[in-house]
Design a protein around this motif. Structure first.
Motif, PDB file in Angstrom:
ATOM      1  N   ASP A   2      45.063  43.641  40.441  1.00  0.00           N
ATOM      2  CA  ASP A   2      43.897  43.627  39.383  1.00  0.00           C
ATOM      3  C   ASP A   2      42.837  44.206  39.970  1.00  0.00           C
ATOM      4  O   ASP A   2      42.219  44.026  41.130  1.00  0.00           O
ATOM      5  CB  ASP A   2      43.695  42.469  38.670  1.00  0.00           C
ATOM      6  CG  ASP A   2      44.898  41.994  37.783  1.00  0.00           C
ATOM      7  OD1 ASP A   2      45.805  42.566  37.786  1.00  0.00           O
ATOM      8  OD2 ASP A   2      44.601  40.655  37.165  1.00  0.00           O
ATOM      9  N   VAL A   4      38.811  44.492  39.033  1.00  0.00           N
ATOM     10  CA  VAL A   4      37.749  43.884  38.474  1.00  0.00           C
ATOM     11  C   VAL A   4      36.427  44.356  38.549  1.00  0.00           C
ATOM     12  O   VAL A   4      35.944  44.747  39.628  1.00  0.00           O
ATOM     13  CB  VAL A   4      37.676  42.220  38.450  1.00  0.00           C
ATOM     14  CG1 VAL A   4      36.327  41.628  37.882  1.00  0.00           C
ATOM     15  CG2 VAL A   4      38.881  41.520  38.487  1.00  0.00           C
ATOM     16  N   GLU A  22      33.949  38.044  29.480  1.00  0.00           N
ATOM     17  CA  GLU A  22      35.131  38.620  29.499  1.00  0.00           C
ATOM     18  C   GLU A  22      35.531  38.896  31.016  1.00  0.00           C
ATOM     19  O   GLU A  22      36.774  38.772  31.392  1.00  0.00           O
ATOM     20  CB  GLU A  22      35.165  39.802  28.902  1.00  0.00           C
ATOM     21  CG  GLU A  22      36.784  40.345  28.839  1.00  0.00           C
ATOM     22  CD  GLU A  22      37.690  39.563  27.954  1.00  0.00           C
ATOM     23  OE1 GLU A  22      38.974  39.662  28.549  1.00  0.00           O
ATOM     24  OE2 GLU A  22      37.515  38.656  27.259  1.00  0.00           O
ATOM     25  N   THR A  23      34.607  39.314  32.031  1.00  0.00           N
ATOM     26  CA  THR A  23      34.931  39.476  33.391  1.00  0.00           C
ATOM     27  C   THR A  23      35.379  38.053  33.923  1.00  0.00           C
ATOM     28  O   THR A  23      36.188  38.298  34.845  1.00  0.00           O
ATOM     29  CB  THR A  23      33.661  39.929  33.858  1.00  0.00           C
ATOM     30  OG1 THR A  23      33.168  41.107  33.395  1.00  0.00           O
ATOM     31  CG2 THR A  23      33.975  40.352  35.592  1.00  0.00           C
ATOM     32  N   ARG A  25      37.200  35.987  32.598  1.00  0.00           N
ATOM     33  CA  ARG A  25      38.349  35.626  32.245  1.00  0.00           C
ATOM     34  C   ARG A  25      39.518  36.687  33.138  1.00  0.00           C
ATOM     35  O   ARG A  25      40.554  36.133  33.327  1.00  0.00           O
ATOM     36  CB  ARG A  25      38.740  35.797  30.834  1.00  0.00           C
ATOM     37  CG  ARG A  25      37.837  35.021  29.812  1.00  0.00           C
ATOM     38  CD  ARG A  25      38.319  34.908  28.346  1.00  0.00           C
ATOM     39  NE  ARG A  25      37.670  34.356  27.593  1.00  0.00           N
ATOM     40  CZ  ARG A  25      36.810  34.755  26.548  1.00  0.00           C
ATOM     41  NH1 ARG A  25      36.392  35.952  26.314  1.00  0.00           N
ATOM     42  NH2 ARG A  25      36.034  33.548  25.859  1.00  0.00           N
ATOM     43  N   SER A  26      38.868  37.748  33.176  1.00  0.00           N
ATOM     44  CA  SER A  26      39.887  38.561  34.005  1.00  0.00           C
ATOM     45  C   SER A  26      40.006  38.233  35.412  1.00  0.00           C
ATOM     46  O   SER A  26      41.163  38.270  36.073  1.00  0.00           O
ATOM     47  CB  SER A  26      39.086  39.944  34.032  1.00  0.00           C
ATOM     48  OG  SER A  26      39.140  40.554  32.615  1.00  0.00           O
ATOM     49  N   ARG A  29      42.322  35.128  35.837  1.00  0.00           N
ATOM     50  CA  ARG A  29      43.696  35.624  35.504  1.00  0.00           C
ATOM     51  C   ARG A  29      44.111  35.969  36.925  1.00  0.00           C
ATOM     52  O   ARG A  29      45.293  35.806  37.450  1.00  0.00           O
ATOM     53  CB  ARG A  29      44.005  36.342  34.384  1.00  0.00           C
ATOM     54  CG  ARG A  29      45.367  37.082  34.204  1.00  0.00           C
ATOM     55  CD  ARG A  29      45.516  37.907  32.995  1.00  0.00           C
ATOM     56  NE  ARG A  29      44.540  39.085  33.001  1.00  0.00           N
ATOM     57  CZ  ARG A  29      43.239  39.340  32.283  1.00  0.00           C
ATOM     58  NH1 ARG A  29      42.911  38.637  31.492  1.00  0.00           N
ATOM     59  NH2 ARG A  29      42.693  40.443  32.325  1.00  0.00           N
TER      60      ARG A  29
END
Length: 343
Positions: A2, A4, A22-23, A25-26, A29
């Motif tokens: 990923d 980020v 939201e960052t 959450r990324s 994950r």
């Protein structure tokens, strides 16, 4: 792996807005799925990165006898300075790299320096501008580490400053400059640039050149090459964050083999718990995965030990530089490996 973008968190360091959340959450994950991710938007000056690479290469281009003027063997318990190719051991084999070990600058009257505590003391820099540039880079990357840990906290459902308030008020910060020479049998040797391992602490922020060579192991046991993207930080979680999350986040095995046909530079920065911190599980909701001893690359659980982070780290580094550790201990240094086989 990923990618980020930390830009929203740089703009909103308390992670109060939707973009920063939201960052988080990324990132959460990425930590649950692999434990490695790539980081952009960190704000470190590219000109500083270029200077660091140029000055580091100039240092490693010198003869070994010149580099030996700042050898680790002359730094005592501080474990700072240069070591030669194959002077460090990972997974029981010598690494095909040389390096310069750096840490925070500790004055001679610091209590741990006076006590001979390993990894505390003054840095051993060569003459010239490399030392000031390294310290400038450390000043630039420390805020990035704090922001990544805040983002991690929010992703785990904790207050943004949980780590700063509870574990990293005075973080253990270590920095390495590694040089992987273009040895003629790099592609065929059973020795790696760095053998398979996981990192010890909370978070690693790695800057690398365009040569490649970093390999990461997927959960299914297969390996893949990490993209070589100068200016992009490669981030991975360490054993302590695995321990803190009780395995929700995994510290992922990785290794290096330089097959580029050129020499390779990398710049890992390790952001770890305070030296005297005891690392206990976070107050997280839900049941954690089963104990990880069988699934880990070394068969050793990060949950099956007790003590402070300083004891854990000392034990690990002692196995990387066994001869140096033996000489430090013989000289009366107070650091000790703690209990159990932590390697």
């Amino acid at each position: 792996m990923d990618l980020v973008d930390l830009g929203a968190v740089v703009a909103d360091p308390e992670l109060s807005g939707s973009a920063a959340i939201e960052t988080a959450r990324s990132l959460d994950r990425a930590c649950r799925e692999l434990g490695f991710f790539r980081l952009t938007g960190h704000g470190i000056d590219p000109a500083l990165v270029d200077r660091l690479a140029i000055e580091a290469q100039a240092f490693f281009d010198q003869p070994d006898e010149v580099k030996a003027e700042v050898a680790m063997s002359r730094a005592g318990a501080a474990w700072r300075g240069w070591f030669p190719v194959k002077g460090e051991i990972t997974s029981g084999r010598p690494d095909r790299k040389e390096g310069l070990y750096v840490g925070e600058e500790h004055p001679s009257d610091h209590p741990r320096v006076e006590a001979g505590t390993p990894l505390h003391g003054a840095n051993r820099f060569p003459p010239g501008s490399l030392g000031p540039t390294v310290l400038e880079y450390l000043d630039a990357i420390r805020p990035v580490a704090d922001l990544v840990m805040r983002t991690t906290a929010v992703g785990l459902g904790l207050p943004a400053r949980w780590f700063e308030d509870n574990l990293t008020a005075e973080p253990t910060q270590l920095f390495r400059i590694f040089h992987y020479p273009d040895l003629p049998d790099n592609e065929t040797s059973d020795e790696y640039g760095v053998g398979t391992h996981t990192d010890y602490g909370l978070l690693t922020l790695l800057l690398q050149d365009d040569r490649g060579g970093l390999e990461v192991q997927r959960p299914d046991g297969t390996w893949f090459d990490v993209p070589a993207e100068p200016g992009v930080l490669v981030c991975n979680i360490g054993d302590m964050l695995d321990r803190l999350t009780e395995g929700r986040y995994r510290s992922t095995p990785h290794r290096v083999r330089n097959t580029s046909g050129r020499s390779r530079l990398s710049f890992p920065y390790f952001f770890d718990p305070s030296w005297d911190a005891e690392v206990v599980p976070l107050p997280l909701e839900g049941s954690p995965p089963a104990d990880d001893g069988e699934r880990r690359w070394d068969g050793a659980s990060v949950h099956a030990w007790s003590g402070t982070y300083g004891e854990y780290l000392t034990a690990k580094v002692a196995r990387v530089f066994p001869e140096l550790f033996a000489s430090v201990r013989a000289g009366g240094g107070s650091g000790h490996p703690g209990s159990g086989d932590l390697r």
